[in-house]
Design an enzyme around this catalytic site. Structure first.
Site, PDB file in Angstrom:
ATOM      1  N   ASP A 122       0.858  -1.185   0.000  1.00 35.57           N
ATOM      2  CA  ASP A 122       0.000   0.000   0.000  1.00 35.57           C
ATOM      3  C   ASP A 122       0.894   1.236   0.000  1.00 35.57           C
ATOM      4  OD1 ASP A 122       0.828  -0.651   2.674  1.00 35.57           O
ATOM      5  OD2 ASP A 122      -0.610   0.800   3.447  1.00 35.57           O
ATOM      6  N   GLU A 154       0.035  -0.967   5.796  1.00 42.40           N
ATOM      7  CA  GLU A 154       1.068  -0.454   6.703  1.00 42.40           C
ATOM      8  C   GLU A 154       0.871   1.031   6.971  1.00 42.40           C
ATOM      9  OE1 GLU A 154       4.755   1.416   8.067  1.00 42.40           O
ATOM     10  OE2 GLU A 154       3.747   1.797   6.180  1.00 42.40           O
TER      11      GLU A 154
HETATM   12 ZN   LIG Z   1       6.564   2.142   4.260  1.00 39.88          ZN
END
Ligand SMILES: [Zn+2]
Length: 481
Positions: free
Chosen positions: A121, A188
């Site tokens: 992501d 994340e």
């Molecule tokens: Zn990162």
């Protein structure tokens, strides 16, 4: 008599000079010698794959409802189409739909496995900055020198770099000495609760404990450590915790024409001012101490003299480090007041005031110990203090086999580089993974441009082709070890 005193002083000076010079000159390097690499990577293919990976808008939007998971599915399909050998030879599992685990069985499965992890992501492009991009953020444009776009540094380069390395090694017929897991989280940038935390749960449920895990983290940066000319690559052996101190004051309110001497706003402001004035205790300890143990032998003489004689110069070093926010942050738990709320009408005293302070917690500090310090500094029992969030991570070993393997692979790939442990200020998925691993290392094997760190979550994120190739070489080398 006078002569005697002069001789005594002279004697002391000579002894001091002797001792300090001895420590300076006898400093031994902590860097291993580079070993030759001989990997023939198909550069065009590797560049094309990273460039294509960037085009999928796998954006971790602030609000869950704004996230378009179609792009995440498309990205997963792209990996399947691009690396068929990997899906054929490694065991593959999806966790919570969008996160991924690959298991590469090694020669000796009785040994603890090693985990290599990244996330795919990316952060959004800040509104209004789109026009400042030289190339569209999701174009994956390639020119003579760079690959452009979101994720070229953070952290699709880790995902694609790792997969390129595995693909290369599979074609060579390589089998890793022990089991190797690759896992890629999908959230994340939003804290990793749906990705890394679930991956962690999966390993826990299957009683899999790692020798070490390597995640994104410190990169190879120029001018990072004072007095060191060569680029320094830093391996995060710990990360600071991110937490919130909530301060609140309840008062009697009333009309603003007859206020008490102490109002809720006054109390709260005084509390914050006191905290900023006092700050949490700074020290050169743990990973920060180690950073200088690893880099001091490589410093120019003046700096080496100071840093190799910490027993004498500690106060000076501390002063230097506290002089800049970036270096101050590696010596202490930091405080950053971010939200202040009180009052909603011009002529009414608010009955309630509250403020949030974002703190980044050093290993060694705990919520308990910090709360005690905060109460002592504020010294006002009307101010209520609560702390919530993530404590600092555990500190991983810098003498383990895992640390040495990463250091060796990094130096084999970039032989002019100094590799050292440090404390990571930002948070990563490792805060989850450290629960299933003896050690967790945070390292992005990319040699950064001087303004690379600003580009990372900012405008014009890009990676140098040469640096990306070296990252793939690093991953190959690490897996071969
Ligand atoms: Zn990162």
């Amino acid at each position: 008599m006078l002569k005697k005193i002069i001789f005594a002083i002279l004697g002391i000076v000579i002894v001091f000079a002797g001792v300090t010079l001895y420590f300076t000159m006898s400093a031994k390097t902590k860097q291993p010698k580079a070993q030759q690499q001989n990997f023939k990577i198909d550069e065009d293919k590797a560049i094309k794959n990273l460039s294509t990976a960037v085009t999928f808008k796998t954006i971790s939007q602030e609000k869950e409802k704004d996230i378009n998971y179609e792009y995440f599915k498309e990205f997963q399909q792209f990996l399947k189409d691009t690396y068929p050998e990997i899906y054929k030879q490694l065991e593959y599992k999806e966790i919570n739909d969008y996160s991924m685990i690959f298991k590469w069985s090694g020669k000796d499965s009785s040994k603890k496995p090693i985990g290599l992890t990244s996330h795919y992501d990316v952060v959004p492009v800040a509104k209004g900055t789109e026009v400042k991009w030289q190339e569209d953020a999701f174009s994956g444009a390639v020119d003579e020198k760079y690959i452009w776009g979101r994720g070229t540094l953070d952290d699709k380069v880790g995902v694609i770099g790792t997969l390129e390395a595995v693909d290369y090694l599979l074609k060579e017929g390589f089998v890793p000495p022990q089991d190797l897991y690759l896992f890629f989280g999908h959230d994340e940038e939003n804290g990793g609760d749906a990705g890394a935390a679930e991956i962690t749960k999966y390993f826990k449920n299957n009683m899999i404990q790692f020798e070490y895990i390597m995640d994104e983290g410190g990169a190879i940066v120029n001018n990072m450590v004072p007095g060191v000319e060569d680029p320094v690559g830093v391996i995060g052996v710990a990360e600071k915790g991110s937490a919130t101190i909530m301060l609140s004051v309840e008062g009697s309110g009333g009309h603003s024409s007859q206020p008490k001497n102490k109002t809720t706003i006054g109390r709260l402001s005084a509390a914050i001012a006191a905290l900023e004035e006092q700050q949490f205790t700074a020290s050169i300890a743990g990973p920060t101490k180690e950073l200088f143990e690893y880099t001091a032998p490589e410093m120019s003489f003046g700096y080496k003299y100071v840093f190799e004689n910490q027993w004498l110069f500690k106060p000076i070093i501390k002063k230097i480090l506290l002089g800049k926010p970036a270096t101050a942050a590696v010596t202490r738990t930091t405080i950053a007041p971010t939200i202040f709320k009180a009052g909603d009408k011009g002529n009414i005293l608010p009955e309630f005031a509250e403020a949030q302070i974002n703190i980044r917690v050093m290993p060694g500090d705990t919520f308990n110990s910090l709360k005690k310090q905060v109460n002592a500094i504020i010294d006002d029992k009307h101010v209520k203090v609560t702390i919530t969030g993530n404590e600092a991570s555990a500190v991983s070993s810098s003498t383990s086999r895992g640390f040495k393997m990463i250091q060796q692979a990094a130096i084999n790939t970039n032989d002019q580089t100094i590799i050292a442990p440090y404390i990571m200020i930002g948070a990563s998925d490792s805060k989850h993974y450290s629960k299933i691993s003896d050690d967790a290392y945070r390292f992005l094997p990319i040699e950064m441009e001087d303004d690379g760190l600003e580009r990372m979550h900012g405008t014009n994120e890009r990676v140098e082709k040469v640096a990306y190739m070296k990252a793939i070489q690093f991953y190959i080398d690490l897996m071969k070890q």
